[in-house]
Design an enzyme around this catalytic site. Structure first.
Site, PDB file in Angstrom:
ATOM      1  N   THR A  60       1.107  -1.451   0.356  1.00 34.27           N
ATOM      2  CA  THR A  60      -0.038  -0.138   0.316  1.00 34.27           C
ATOM      3  C   THR A  60       0.338   1.096   0.142  1.00 34.27           C
ATOM      4  O   THR A  60       1.946   1.168   0.396  1.00 34.27           O
ATOM      5  CB  THR A  60      -1.140   0.003   1.280  1.00 34.27           C
ATOM      6  OG1 THR A  60      -1.756   1.159   2.109  1.00 34.27           O
ATOM      7  CG2 THR A  60       0.001  -0.368   2.677  1.00 34.27           C
ATOM      8  N   ASP A  61       0.308   2.968  -0.487  1.00 35.20           N
ATOM      9  CA  ASP A  61       0.883   3.718  -0.477  1.00 35.20           C
ATOM     10  C   ASP A  61       1.135   3.695   1.045  1.00 35.20           C
ATOM     11  O   ASP A  61       1.647   5.538   1.023  1.00 35.20           O
ATOM     12  CB  ASP A  61       0.308   4.894  -1.234  1.00 35.20           C
ATOM     13  CG  ASP A  61      -0.847   5.016  -1.064  1.00 35.20           C
ATOM     14  OD1 ASP A  61      -2.176   4.550  -0.117  1.00 35.20           O
ATOM     15  OD2 ASP A  61      -1.310   6.118  -2.228  1.00 35.20           O
ATOM     16  N   GLU A  62       0.133   3.624   1.585  1.00 33.43           N
ATOM     17  CA  GLU A  62       0.520   4.237   2.903  1.00 33.43           C
ATOM     18  C   GLU A  62       1.918   3.572   4.418  1.00 33.43           C
ATOM     19  O   GLU A  62       1.263   4.423   5.407  1.00 33.43           O
ATOM     20  CB  GLU A  62      -0.851   3.220   3.972  1.00 33.43           C
ATOM     21  CG  GLU A  62      -2.323   3.605   3.313  1.00 33.43           C
ATOM     22  CD  GLU A  62      -3.423   3.941   4.706  1.00 33.43           C
ATOM     23  OE1 GLU A  62      -2.897   3.764   5.426  1.00 33.43           O
ATOM     24  OE2 GLU A  62      -3.931   3.541   4.187  1.00 33.43           O
TER      25      GLU A  62
ATOM     26  N   TYR B 295      -1.648  -0.680  10.993  1.00 27.32           N
ATOM     27  CA  TYR B 295      -2.014  -1.147  10.065  1.00 27.32           C
ATOM     28  C   TYR B 295      -1.104  -0.636   9.159  1.00 27.32           C
ATOM     29  O   TYR B 295      -0.402  -2.120   8.437  1.00 27.32           O
ATOM     30  CB  TYR B 295      -3.825  -0.322   9.509  1.00 27.32           C
ATOM     31  CG  TYR B 295      -3.313  -0.970   7.821  1.00 27.32           C
ATOM     32  CD1 TYR B 295      -3.420  -2.529   7.548  1.00 27.32           C
ATOM     33  CD2 TYR B 295      -3.315   0.065   6.951  1.00 27.32           C
ATOM     34  CE1 TYR B 295      -3.638  -2.682   5.781  1.00 27.32           C
ATOM     35  CE2 TYR B 295      -3.244  -0.026   4.896  1.00 27.32           C
ATOM     36  CZ  TYR B 295      -2.896  -1.527   4.839  1.00 27.32           C
ATOM     37  OH  TYR B 295      -3.158  -1.900   3.343  1.00 27.32           O
TER      38      TYR B 295
ATOM     39  N   LYS C 168       2.338  -3.142   7.448  1.00 25.07           N
ATOM     40  CA  LYS C 168       2.284  -3.751   5.849  1.00 25.07           C
ATOM     41  C   LYS C 168       4.016  -2.686   5.654  1.00 25.07           C
ATOM     42  O   LYS C 168       4.589  -4.069   4.791  1.00 25.07           O
ATOM     43  CB  LYS C 168       1.378  -2.635   5.002  1.00 25.07           C
ATOM     44  CG  LYS C 168      -0.030  -3.172   5.131  1.00 25.07           C
ATOM     45  CD  LYS C 168      -0.291  -4.559   4.132  1.00 25.07           C
ATOM     46  CE  LYS C 168       0.207  -4.311   3.036  1.00 25.07           C
ATOM     47  NZ  LYS C 168      -0.542  -6.007   2.575  1.00 25.07           N
TER      48      LYS C 168
HETATM   49  P1  NAD Z   1      -9.903  -7.149   2.344  1.00 24.84           P
HETATM   50  O1  NAD Z   1     -10.080  -7.205   3.818  1.00 24.84           O
HETATM   51  O2  NAD Z   1     -11.319  -7.097   1.390  1.00 24.84           O
HETATM   52  O3  NAD Z   1      -9.357  -8.633   2.124  1.00 24.84           O
HETATM   53  C1  NAD Z   1      -8.594  -9.780   2.648  1.00 24.84           C
HETATM   54  C2  NAD Z   1      -8.274 -10.864   2.604  1.00 24.84           C
HETATM   55  O4  NAD Z   1      -7.174 -11.444   3.478  1.00 24.84           O
HETATM   56  C3  NAD Z   1      -9.782 -11.632   2.919  1.00 24.84           C
HETATM   57  O5  NAD Z   1     -10.819 -12.222   2.231  1.00 24.84           O
HETATM   58  C4  NAD Z   1      -9.393 -12.336   3.734  1.00 24.84           C
HETATM   59  O6  NAD Z   1     -10.637 -13.045   4.561  1.00 24.84           O
HETATM   60  C5  NAD Z   1      -8.129 -12.743   4.275  1.00 24.84           C
HETATM   61  N1  NAD Z   1      -7.452 -13.143   5.209  1.00 24.84           N
HETATM   62  C6  NAD Z   1      -7.630 -12.424   6.695  1.00 24.84           C
HETATM   63  N2  NAD Z   1      -6.632 -12.610   6.905  1.00 24.84           N
HETATM   64  C7  NAD Z   1      -6.262 -14.047   7.032  1.00 24.84           C
HETATM   65  C8  NAD Z   1      -5.482 -15.239   6.614  1.00 24.84           C
HETATM   66  N3  NAD Z   1      -4.176 -15.065   7.595  1.00 24.84           N
HETATM   67  N4  NAD Z   1      -5.377 -16.128   5.982  1.00 24.84           N
HETATM   68  C9  NAD Z   1      -5.416 -16.206   4.905  1.00 24.84           C
HETATM   69  N5  NAD Z   1      -6.330 -15.054   4.460  1.00 24.84           N
HETATM   70  C10 NAD Z   1      -6.196 -14.135   5.505  1.00 24.84           C
HETATM   71  O7  NAD Z   1      -8.349  -6.757   1.244  1.00 24.84           O
HETATM   72  P2  NAD Z   1      -8.372  -5.724   0.343  1.00 24.84           P
HETATM   73  O8  NAD Z   1      -9.178  -4.117   0.485  1.00 24.84           O
HETATM   74  O9  NAD Z   1      -8.858  -6.745  -0.781  1.00 24.84           O
HETATM   75  O10 NAD Z   1      -7.135  -5.293   0.679  1.00 24.84           O
HETATM   76  C11 NAD Z   1      -6.013  -7.114  -0.069  1.00 24.84           C
HETATM   77  C12 NAD Z   1      -4.319  -6.383  -0.013  1.00 24.84           C
HETATM   78  O11 NAD Z   1      -4.603  -5.448  -0.872  1.00 24.84           O
HETATM   79  C13 NAD Z   1      -4.602  -6.343   1.464  1.00 24.84           C
HETATM   80  O12 NAD Z   1      -2.437  -6.311   1.738  1.00 24.84           O
HETATM   81  C14 NAD Z   1      -3.796  -4.305   1.484  1.00 24.84           C
HETATM   82  O13 NAD Z   1      -2.609  -4.651   2.839  1.00 24.84           O
HETATM   83  C15 NAD Z   1      -3.381  -4.244  -0.019  1.00 24.84           C
HETATM   84  N6  NAD Z   1      -4.126  -3.007  -0.174  1.00 24.84           N
HETATM   85  C16 NAD Z   1      -5.330  -2.567  -0.419  1.00 24.84           C
HETATM   86  C17 NAD Z   1      -6.177  -1.423  -1.153  1.00 24.84           C
HETATM   87  C18 NAD Z   1      -6.952  -0.477  -0.725  1.00 24.84           C
HETATM   88  O14 NAD Z   1      -7.681   0.567  -0.739  1.00 24.84           O
HETATM   89  N7  NAD Z   1      -8.183  -1.751  -0.380  1.00 24.84           N
HETATM   90  C19 NAD Z   1      -5.146  -0.934  -1.579  1.00 24.84           C
HETATM   91  C20 NAD Z   1      -3.377  -0.663  -1.899  1.00 24.84           C
HETATM   92  C21 NAD Z   1      -3.232  -2.588  -1.155  1.00 24.84           C
HETATM   93  O1  DAU Z   2      -4.140   3.753   0.815  1.00 29.30           O
HETATM   94  C1  DAU Z   2      -4.261   2.803   0.372  1.00 29.30           C
HETATM   95  C2  DAU Z   2      -4.783   2.341   1.590  1.00 29.30           C
HETATM   96  O2  DAU Z   2      -6.246   2.344   1.090  1.00 29.30           O
HETATM   97  C3  DAU Z   2      -5.021   0.946   1.852  1.00 29.30           C
HETATM   98  O3  DAU Z   2      -3.539  -0.005   2.032  1.00 29.30           O
HETATM   99  C4  DAU Z   2      -6.287   0.320   2.829  1.00 29.30           C
HETATM  100  O4  DAU Z   2      -5.969  -1.168   2.412  1.00 29.30           O
HETATM  101  C5  DAU Z   2      -7.413   1.097   1.601  1.00 29.30           C
HETATM  102  O5  DAU Z   2      -8.341   0.737   3.534  1.00 29.30           O
HETATM  103  C6  DAU Z   2      -7.807   1.885   2.649  1.00 29.30           C
HETATM  104  O6  DAU Z   2      -6.937   2.831   3.560  1.00 29.30           O
HETATM  105  P1  DAU Z   2      -8.052   4.263   3.703  1.00 29.30           P
HETATM  106  O7  DAU Z   2      -7.915   4.622   5.591  1.00 29.30           O
HETATM  107  O8  DAU Z   2      -7.347   5.370   3.297  1.00 29.30           O
HETATM  108  O9  DAU Z   2      -9.675   3.748   3.364  1.00 29.30           O
HETATM  109  P2  DAU Z   2     -11.219   3.911   3.773  1.00 29.30           P
HETATM  110  O10 DAU Z   2     -12.052   3.983   3.143  1.00 29.30           O
HETATM  111  O11 DAU Z   2     -11.309   3.574   5.271  1.00 29.30           O
HETATM  112  O12 DAU Z   2     -10.927   5.820   4.474  1.00 29.30           O
HETATM  113  C7  DAU Z   2     -11.168   6.509   3.121  1.00 29.30           C
HETATM  114  C8  DAU Z   2     -10.889   8.062   3.951  1.00 29.30           C
HETATM  115  O13 DAU Z   2     -11.847   8.386   4.180  1.00 29.30           O
HETATM  116  C9  DAU Z   2      -9.644   8.330   5.180  1.00 29.30           C
HETATM  117  O14 DAU Z   2      -9.324   9.759   5.365  1.00 29.30           O
HETATM  118  C10 DAU Z   2     -10.603   7.797   5.842  1.00 29.30           C
HETATM  119  C11 DAU Z   2     -12.223   8.607   5.397  1.00 29.30           C
HETATM  120  N1  DAU Z   2     -13.161   7.846   5.996  1.00 29.30           N
HETATM  121  C12 DAU Z   2     -13.150   6.247   6.280  1.00 29.30           C
HETATM  122  C13 DAU Z   2     -14.660   5.850   6.644  1.00 29.30           C
HETATM  123  C14 DAU Z   2     -14.739   4.066   6.875  1.00 29.30           C
HETATM  124  C15 DAU Z   2     -14.399   8.765   6.754  1.00 29.30           C
HETATM  125  O15 DAU Z   2     -13.875  10.283   6.243  1.00 29.30           O
HETATM  126  N2  DAU Z   2     -15.883   8.371   6.727  1.00 29.30           N
HETATM  127  C16 DAU Z   2     -15.478   7.129   7.084  1.00 29.30           C
HETATM  128  O16 DAU Z   2     -16.609   6.423   7.712  1.00 29.30           O
END
Ligand code: NAD
Ligand code: DAU
Length: 358
Positions: free
Chosen positions: A136-138, A162, A166
């Site tokens: 992730t970019d975080e 988190y 990562k």
């Molecule tokens: P998600 O939470 O939707 O899915 C995570 C999946 O991993 C689920 O299916 C869960 O059951 C599985 N999982 C969790 N713990 C596990 C374990 N111990 N063993 C096996 N499986 C397990 O997450 P996502 O949003 O699809 O993110 C997927 C990946 O991409 C993560 O590594 C996250 O850090 C990365 N990522 C997410 C975003 C985003 O915006 N969502 C952006 C950049 C990177």
């Molecule tokens: O940048 C990549 C990341 O993006 C991934 O690594 C993470 O897995 C993914 O969850 C996401 O993280 P964020 O914290 O940026 O996403 P989230 O959707 O939780 O929140 C987006 C923005 O919105 C953040 O600034 C918090 C704000 N927010 C979020 C929720 C859930 C609100 O203002 N209200 C809300 O109820």
């Protein structure tokens, strides 16, 4: 035929990636999906592919070394695409432990299993084996000034449990590449949105709440910026990096689509009003009056913005879906999958929501 081991394939990005890969390669690849099925994992996301002969599912925890080693022993894995993680920042603030366990120790288990299966001599590996770690970019922290971007060379500065987990997992992968010449890549992507996203994350939560006339919680002043990418473009980037990227390199993935949270929320409301027919009773419920400013997230990063220069120049990756189109596709998907939303928001989600937003 290449065999892929996808971890976390029942989650949001993992399931979109599996759909993308079968659409692109059809019968030319085999995918084994290993997932623990936490609250975020949902096999319903993979209904369309579950009967394919070249797809199989293994329910296992990536922290369970025996279970993971067994998959490598029973299959000649060519590609690992490692998504499995605890992914929600707010949950990590309340309960960091499971983030360290899954994201750090689970990644270590995956690295050790792949290394043991692929290494044929001291730091020498079977041909054409590759591990891609999805990050992730975080990990880069928070940008405070306009015009600043995250590059692959930006020092890591994680703030939430988190992002710290990562960052640790990224460093582990890097250490395996540096120490053992382990054949891997890391991708660091910005915020994804699209079908199958669990409604704890901003975009699906706002869509779901707005359609029910529930409050739309905005953390702090609503001016935090995230850089949004349609999930299929992320899937495409992962595949391109794994097949065309230079081994041992990190690639940032993002589409220069920075938006303040409040802009996103207003746009979702406008788009819902535009897309819902007058005859739909939900249309009357959707309103900007639902916007409610709530207590800020602890340690809330101000701005994320990816510089995708490297992936563009070296590999030619560019996103296909602009935000205006992607948000419509996403909303249309949620309209068509009302039952999916009802099912994932019943039970434990209610408890989470009440605890989180009380
Ligand atoms: P998600 O939470 O939707 O899915 C995570 C999946 O991993 C689920 O299916 C869960 O059951 C599985 N999982 C969790 N713990 C596990 C374990 N111990 N063993 C096996 N499986 C397990 O997450 P996502 O949003 O699809 O993110 C997927 C990946 O991409 C993560 O590594 C996250 O850090 C990365 N990522 C997410 C975003 C985003 O915006 N969502 C952006 C950049 C990177
Ligand atoms: O940048 C990549 C990341 O993006 C991934 O690594 C993470 O897995 C993914 O969850 C996401 O993280 P964020 O914290 O940026 O996403 P989230 O959707 O939780 O929140 C987006 C923005 O919105 C953040 O600034 C918090 C704000 N927010 C979020 C929720 C859930 C609100 O203002 N209200 C809300 O109820």
């Amino acid at each position: 035929m290449k065999t892929y081991l996808v971890t976390g394939g029942a989650g949001f990005i993992g399931s979109n990636y599996i759909h993308y890969m079968f659409k692109k390669y059809n019968d030319e690849i085999r995918i084994i999906n290993v997932d623990k099925l936490t609250y975020a994992g949902n096999l319903e996301n993979l209904k369309d592919v579950e009967d394919r002969e070249n797809y199989s599912f293994v329910k296992a925890d990536i922290c369970d070394a025996d279970a993971i080693n067994k998959i490598f022993e029973e299959n000649d894995i060519d590609r690992v695409v490692h998504f499995a993680a605890e992914s929600h920042v707010d949950r990590s603030i309340k309960n960091p432990d499971v983030f360290i366990k899954t994201n750090v120790l689970g990644t270590l288990v995956m690295l050790n299993a792949a290394k043991a299966a692929w290494e044929i001599g001291d730091n020498v590996y079977k041909e054409d084996k590759k591990f891609l770690h999805v990050s992730t970019d975080e990990v880069y922290g928070s940008l405070e000034k306009e015009g600043e971007y995250f590059y692959e060379t930006t020092p890591y500065d994680p703030h939430s449990p988190y992002s710290a987990s990562k960052a640790s997992s990224d460093f582990l992968v890097k250490s395996y590449m540096d120490t053992y010449k382990f054949p891997a890549n890391i991708t660091n992507c910005s915020n994804n949105y699209g079908p199958y996203q669990f409604p704890e994350k901003l975009i699906p939560l706002i869509i779901n709440n707005a359609l029910q006339g529930k409050k739309l919680p905005v953390y702090g002043d609503g001016k935090n910026v995230r850089d949004w990418l349609y999930v299929e473009d992320h899937a495409k980037g992962i595949d391109m990096v794994q097949e065309q990227g230079r081994l041992f390199e990190t690639y940032n993935i993002g589409g220069h689509n920075e938006k303040q949270n409040i802009e996103i929320i207003n746009l979702i409301i406008d788009t819902l009003q535009e897309m819902l027919p007058d005859s739909d009773p939900r249309k009357k419920l959707v309103s900007k009056d639902l916007i409610t400013y709530v207590e800020d997230r602890k340690g809330h990063d101000r701005r994320y913005a990816i510089a995708p220069d490297k992936i563009k120049a070296e590999i030619g990756w560019v996103p296909d879906t602009c935000f205006a189109e992607g948000i419509k596709l996403t909303i249309a998907w949620f309209f068509e999958h009302e039952e999916w939303m009802q099912r994932v928001t019943s039970g434990d989600y209610q408890k989470y929501y009440e605890e989180m937003y009380k």
